[in-house]
Design an enzyme around this catalytic site. Structure first.
Site, PDB file in Angstrom:
ATOM      1  N   SER A 107       0.774  -1.227  -0.161  1.00  0.00           N
ATOM      2  CA  SER A 107      -0.023  -0.074  -0.089  1.00  0.00           C
ATOM      3  C   SER A 107       0.937   1.180   0.032  1.00  0.00           C
ATOM      4  O   SER A 107       2.239   1.301   0.384  1.00  0.00           O
ATOM      5  CB  SER A 107      -0.868  -0.044   1.304  1.00  0.00           C
ATOM      6  OG  SER A 107      -0.148   0.567   2.422  1.00  0.00           O
ATOM      7  N   ASP A 108       0.408   2.422  -0.501  1.00  0.00           N
ATOM      8  CA  ASP A 108       0.901   3.702  -0.211  1.00  0.00           C
ATOM      9  C   ASP A 108       0.712   4.019   1.386  1.00  0.00           C
ATOM     10  O   ASP A 108       0.033   3.291   1.686  1.00  0.00           O
ATOM     11  CB  ASP A 108       0.482   4.598  -1.097  1.00  0.00           C
ATOM     12  CG  ASP A 108       1.339   5.811  -1.266  1.00  0.00           C
ATOM     13  OD1 ASP A 108       2.253   6.244  -0.391  1.00  0.00           O
ATOM     14  OD2 ASP A 108       1.406   6.476  -2.291  1.00  0.00           O
ATOM     15  N   TYR A 109       1.085   5.053   1.610  1.00  0.00           N
ATOM     16  CA  TYR A 109       1.302   5.606   3.123  1.00  0.00           C
ATOM     17  C   TYR A 109      -0.133   5.532   3.736  1.00  0.00           C
ATOM     18  O   TYR A 109      -1.054   6.375   3.259  1.00  0.00           O
ATOM     19  CB  TYR A 109       1.854   6.825   3.465  1.00  0.00           C
ATOM     20  CG  TYR A 109       2.216   7.243   4.794  1.00  0.00           C
ATOM     21  CD1 TYR A 109       3.589   7.156   4.749  1.00  0.00           C
ATOM     22  CD2 TYR A 109       1.632   7.621   5.439  1.00  0.00           C
ATOM     23  CE1 TYR A 109       4.184   7.635   6.169  1.00  0.00           C
ATOM     24  CE2 TYR A 109       1.819   8.006   6.847  1.00  0.00           C
ATOM     25  CZ  TYR A 109       3.536   7.676   7.161  1.00  0.00           C
ATOM     26  OH  TYR A 109       3.708   8.297   8.452  1.00  0.00           O
ATOM     27  N   THR A 110      -0.840   4.614   4.550  1.00  0.00           N
ATOM     28  CA  THR A 110      -2.001   4.431   5.078  1.00  0.00           C
ATOM     29  C   THR A 110      -2.930   4.229   4.074  1.00  0.00           C
ATOM     30  O   THR A 110      -4.305   4.635   4.336  1.00  0.00           O
ATOM     31  CB  THR A 110      -2.343   5.521   6.082  1.00  0.00           C
ATOM     32  OG1 THR A 110      -2.411   6.759   5.378  1.00  0.00           O
ATOM     33  CG2 THR A 110      -1.006   5.634   7.133  1.00  0.00           C
ATOM     34  N   ALA A 111      -2.867   3.840   2.714  1.00  0.00           N
ATOM     35  CA  ALA A 111      -3.801   3.804   1.795  1.00  0.00           C
ATOM     36  C   ALA A 111      -5.072   2.997   2.264  1.00  0.00           C
ATOM     37  O   ALA A 111      -6.142   3.198   1.802  1.00  0.00           O
ATOM     38  CB  ALA A 111      -3.169   3.516   0.402  1.00  0.00           C
TER      39      ALA A 111
END
Length: 745
Positions: A285-289
């Site tokens: 995932s991207d940051y907290t996506a």
């Protein structure tokens, strides 16, 4: 049809692959569900972060806490920590103090260099040079791998058509083909030619999957909505090219696509990525996506978000901790099958095996090698070469450039004359700040007499300076030529830096107007991370040079061009609009049923704006040299192209100027009649050609049916027999065409 139909990067042997599978299967069989969740848990590195990079939202800035989690097998991966010696200490905890001894995977945002900072990716795309992109990625990988890093969150391969979107600075611009070519080059540069287990390899992570750059209104993180043909024809090809080059990880996007967030989208993450393309690596995932599925209104809470993301095909959770927190319960209740968790763990562990971490968990943790290769003279020389090749000369009336290194008084005016804070550009975390060359330093090194150079700020980037304009006007009046260093700061491009107007800030426009009023010739040096609207005296300057953010060697690279040590060769990877309101804009737009004749000054009831034509001020592919290059007629070797055949198409180019140059010849096509409306032009190839003064060369391309294909309504490549227009030319708005007929099979 894709630029990825090239020989893939080296793969691991079948014998090693079988041994890795056996080892991984044995590990999975012996893991608790908590340890499995730990391998899918990615945290920020609290041991090697700079304090400024610890996000207080992480809740992970406590080394003691993370140490305990590593010992308990609850963390499998750390990111954005750099340093060989500390990397060895951290890895020792995982390998020697945890129950199973599974090594950690260390990742980092190495976007355009580590200590040695290269041009931002958009700038480097202007070089139209795949080998250069491969070499700079290789150098970044060598420095990263020597600093205890195994994976980079790059390259960004999002095709960016709206210049209001700030993250275009991380990619390769608006064209699909150029994005494909550079995606392949950058993946191969990061991963190397010897396989991922090589000590100098970094696992490449193409991002952001998918259609992130199509955010409505160019507003970062916004929703996207598009047809299947647009998704597959514009936004997916660079990803497929990157995977064809060997990338074994991919990062999800923040946006939703047609109502389904990309980080919880089974169509993207499973049907296309796995079932159609056969991707075998892992999805991070991207940051907290995955946590943001809640804010999207797509998940009820953290547990629901973890369930949706896992079932969609996400394998690794970044920062949120949702996988670690909820996987045990999700499996116990049957909401997520244990087999799906095991599948994700297997993908992560197999990638660690491919990186050689089970054989050498301390790979890249050699402080002596780190000291030897990081920031080397070789890498700094490459940064200067890349900077020079990335610069684009937009305009040069009356041969104003190059300037003379002696006997000419120069006033270097603007917020970027002496500035070093903005040479690196966005997404530079670890750059060596002691090696930032300003324009002033570069000019003084290139000039014979430093007394011939006066340096005045005149204004700040977004604010006026008391007495600044008066000082600038005085310096201009005493000079033979003014060099106006203006544009965007590094903080005005990049993530979360969308702009409603892509123009030069008002204080700098006022400065340009005052300096221009002195009547002295003006050279504009643009510092920018996107295409920009140019107006007034900036647009009317005698010479305009796009210098982007060129990294640590910026001042030297710009001076090399400005003083004529090298003839400029860069080409625009993005279209500079007449007005900001044209966004989103790309050269390959559809013609429409009421096409405008842009040669006519006054038209109505056609595809146009009231204020300007449906063209670019400076189009994609545009760039001047210090020569005078002309193109002859486009000449196909035959009038027809057989369905399974090929035909050569040629053009003679001549350098009638006095300087040797490097010209970028671009091949465009247009399908005149198709079952889906087609763009007015599409780039299908390009070639860089060196021309001595007075030299003529024939440049030849080979066309096959595959280069004429487009993506149909069903998402598959297709083409029909018929007439095609062919250009071999210098930009997307230049050149005469020839016609070629594709015959049926």
């Amino acid at each position: 049809m894709f630029a990825s139909n090239v020989v893939a990067a080296p793969r691991i042997t079948s014998r090693k692959l079988e041994a890795d599978r056996d080892r991984v299967d044995a590990l999975i069989a012996g893991m608790t569900i908590q340890e499995k969740a730990g391998q899918l848990n990615l945290l920020g590195d609290p041991f090697r972060f700079r304090p400024m990079n610890v996000n207080p939202l992480d809740g992970q800035g406590d080394p003691a806490r993370v140490t305990r989690m590593i010992r308990e097998g609850l963390v499998g991966n750390l990111f954005n920590g750099v340093g060989a010696e500390a990397g060895r200490r951290i890895q020792t905890i995982a390998v020697e103090e945890s129950r199973l001894g599974i090594p950690l995977l260390f990742a980092a945002d190495i976007i355009h260099g580590l200590k040695t900072v290269f041009p931002v990716p958009l700038a480097e795309a202007a070089a139209f040079d795949a080998d250069l992109a491969r070499r700079t990625a290789r150098a970044a990988a060598v420095e990263g791998a020597a600093s205890g890093i195994h994976q980079t969150y790059a390259p960004m391969v999002d095709v960016a058509r709206d210049q209001r979107w700030g993250r275009g600075v991380e990619g390769a611009g608006e064209d699909v083909w150029l994005n494909e070519v550079l995606a392949v080059a950058r993946v191969r540069g990061f991963q190397g030619e010897k396989g991922l287990a090589d000590r100098d390899a970094l696992l490449a992570t193409p991002k952001h999957f998918a259609a992130y750059s199509a955010a409505i209104a160019g507003m970062d993180y916004n929703t996207t909505d598009m047809s299947e043909a647009t998704l597959r024809g514009t936004f997916l090809p660079p990803f497929r090219a990157a995977f064809g080059a060997g990338a074994l990880s991919v990062m999800t996007a923040f946006n939703d696509l047609n109502g389904v967030p990309a980080s919880g989208n089974p169509y993207l993450l499973t049907e296309i990525l796995r079932e159609e393309w056969g991707f075998t690596g892992f999805v991070v995932s991207d940051y907290t996506a995955e946590q943001e599925l809640i804010a999207h209104g797509f998940a009820a809470d953290g547990r629901d978000a973890a369930r949706i993301a896992l079932l969609a095909g996400m394998d690794m959770s970044m920062v949120s901790g949702l996988f670690l927190e909820h996987i045990p319960d999700l499996v116990e209740t049957g909401d997520v099958p244990l087999a799906r968790v095991d599948q994700a763990v297997r993908r992560v562990l197999m990638t660690k095996a491919a990186l050689g971490l089970f054989d050498d968990p301390y790979r890249g943790c050699d402080p002596e090698r780190e000291r030897r290769v990081v920031g080397s003279r070789e890498h700094r020389d490459l940064a200067r070469e890349a900077g020079v090749k990335s610069i684009v000369l937009l305009k040069n009336e009356g041969g104003l450039l190059p300037l003379k290194p002696s006997g000419q008084k120069i006033a270097l005016i603007g917020p970027f004359g002496a500035d070093v804070d903005n040479v690196f550009g966005p997404w530079t975390i670890w750059g060596d700040e002691t090696r930032r060359i300003s324009l002033e330093a570069g000019f003084r090194a290139a000039m014979d007499d430093e007394a011939d150079l006066a340096v005045v700020m005149g204004s700040d980037v977004e604010t006026a300076l008391p007495g600044g304009i008066a000082a600038a006007v005085l310096a201009a009046s005493q000079a033979d030529v003014v060099v106006l260093a203006i544009g965007e700061s590094a903080r005005m491009s990049g993530e979360a830096q969308s702009r409603t107007e892509i123009d030069i800030p008002a204080p700098q426009r006022a400065l340009a107007e005052a300096v221009s009023a002195t009547g002295k010739p003006v050279v504009v040096l643009l510092r920018n991370g996107r295409a920009m609207e140019l107006s007034g005296p900036i647009k009317d300057a005698g010479a305009i040079v796009v210098t982007w953010f060129l990294g640590g060697e910026m001042g030297h690279a710009v001076a090399d061009i400005v003083f004529g040590l090298v003839s400029p060769s860069g080409r625009l990877p993005v279209s500079f609009p007449h007005r900001s309101g044209q966004q989103p804009y790309s050269y390959d737009h559809k013609i429409t049923g009421r096409p405008a004749n842009n040669a006519l000054a006054s038209q109505e009831y056609v595809a146009r704006y009231r204020e300007t034509t449906n063209t670019a001020l400076y189009p994609f592919g545009h760039g001047l040299t210090y020569g005078a290059v002309t193109y002859g007629a486009v000449t196909p070797a035959a009038a027809t192209l057989a369905w399974d055949g090929e035909v050569e198409v040629s053009v003679d180019i001549t350098n009638a100027g006095d300087h040797a140059v490097e010209e970028t010849v671009q091949l465009y096509i247009r399908d005149r009649v198709a079952d889906l409306t087609q763009p007015g032009r599409r780039l299908r190839d390009f070639r860089k050609v060196e021309l001595a003064a007075g030299q003529t060369r024939a440049v030849t391309f080979t066309l096959r049916r595959e280069r004429l294909e487009y993506v149909g309504a069903d998402g598959r490549p297709k083409v029909q027999p018929g007439a095609f227009d062919i250009w071999l030319t210098s930009s997307a708005q230049a050149g005469d065409l020839a016609t070629l007929n594709l015959t049926p099979s």
